[in-house]
Enzyme design. Structure first.
Site, PDB file in Angstrom:
ATOM      1  N   ALA A 111       0.738  -1.054   0.016  1.00 37.92           N
ATOM      2  CA  ALA A 111      -0.020   0.076   0.048  1.00 37.92           C
ATOM      3  C   ALA A 111       0.780   1.222  -0.166  1.00 37.92           C
ATOM      4  CB  ALA A 111      -0.908   0.015   1.439  1.00 37.92           C
ATOM      5  N   ASP A 147       3.371  11.173  15.573  1.00 33.15           N
ATOM      6  CA  ASP A 147       4.137  11.462  14.231  1.00 33.15           C
ATOM      7  C   ASP A 147       3.226  11.359  13.275  1.00 33.15           C
ATOM      8  OD1 ASP A 147       6.031  12.201  12.430  1.00 33.15           O
ATOM      9  OD2 ASP A 147       6.892  10.267  12.443  1.00 33.15           O
ATOM     10  N   ASN A 152       3.095   8.428   7.489  1.00 32.20           N
ATOM     11  CA  ASN A 152       2.636   7.400   8.365  1.00 32.20           C
ATOM     12  C   ASN A 152       1.155   6.817   8.123  1.00 32.20           C
ATOM     13  OD1 ASN A 152       5.219   7.052   9.647  1.00 32.20           O
ATOM     14  ND2 ASN A 152       4.817   8.658  10.777  1.00 32.20           N
ATOM     15  N   ASP A 164       3.564   2.969  12.167  1.00 29.03           N
ATOM     16  CA  ASP A 164       4.597   3.757  12.582  1.00 29.03           C
ATOM     17  C   ASP A 164       4.320   4.129  14.128  1.00 29.03           C
ATOM     18  OD1 ASP A 164       7.349   3.973  13.084  1.00 29.03           O
ATOM     19  OD2 ASP A 164       7.416   6.007  11.845  1.00 29.03           O
TER      20      ASP A 164
END
Length: 168
Positions: A111, A147, A152, A164
């Site tokens: 992905a 984050d 991410n 992440d």
């Protein structure tokens, strides 16, 4: 991220019915771009004095413990969020330096990260709404990503998956 490498794995009995899995193998601390994760441990208390001192002095043992804390934190966060139905990879197994989790993609391609994905106009709002619903689900579970960025977030078949999470 630069703290780990992710590998596509073929299924076996341990992947509980999945055809594909992802193995996130953490790099040793001296090979990571992000070395000072102590800001993410602010407020945590480690009972064992020997470990606290080793972490503070950044000894070899302290760096090993620090790396294990990073991996364990991601495992715990993935487990908590996955159990709550959040759009995160489902954790399968972990060791002190790796996590096996569900793979997002197929045999031909992983992905793409949101920063590389180009949705059409109709899809933009749907992806935004999904992402905001996931942020809300995280907050209900007392989790802040730490984050959350287009690097991410993965997009596959019109659905977002947040990745992440060691700094959550």
């Amino acid at each position: 991220g630069k703290e780990a490498s992710v590998y596509l794995c073929r299924a076996n009995r341990s992947t509980t019915g999945r055809d594909l899995a992802a193995l996130k193998l953490y790099h040793p601390l001296d090979r990571r771009d992000f070395r000072d994760e102590s800001i993410y441990r602010d407020g945590e208390w480690i009972n064992e004095r020997r470990i606290r001192v080793a972490l503070a002095k950044k000894t070899k043992f302290g760096r090993e413990v620090q790396g294990g804390i990073w991996v364990h934190r991601e495992w715990e966060t993935l487990s908590t969020l996955s159990a709550a139905g959040a759009a995160v990879p489902e954790p399968i197994a972990w060791t002190g330096d790796a996590i096996l989790m569900s793979y997002v993609g197929d045999e031909d391609a992983a992905a793409p990260q949101l920063n590389r994905y180009r949705p059409d106009r109709d899809e933009v709002q749907a992806l935004f709404d999904q992402l905001m619903a996931q942020v809300e689900r995280f907050l209900y579970g007392n989790v802040i990503h730490g984050d959350l960025s287009p690097f991410n977030v993965l997009v596959w078949d019109g659905h977002v998956t947040i990745i992440d999470l060691p700094q959550a």
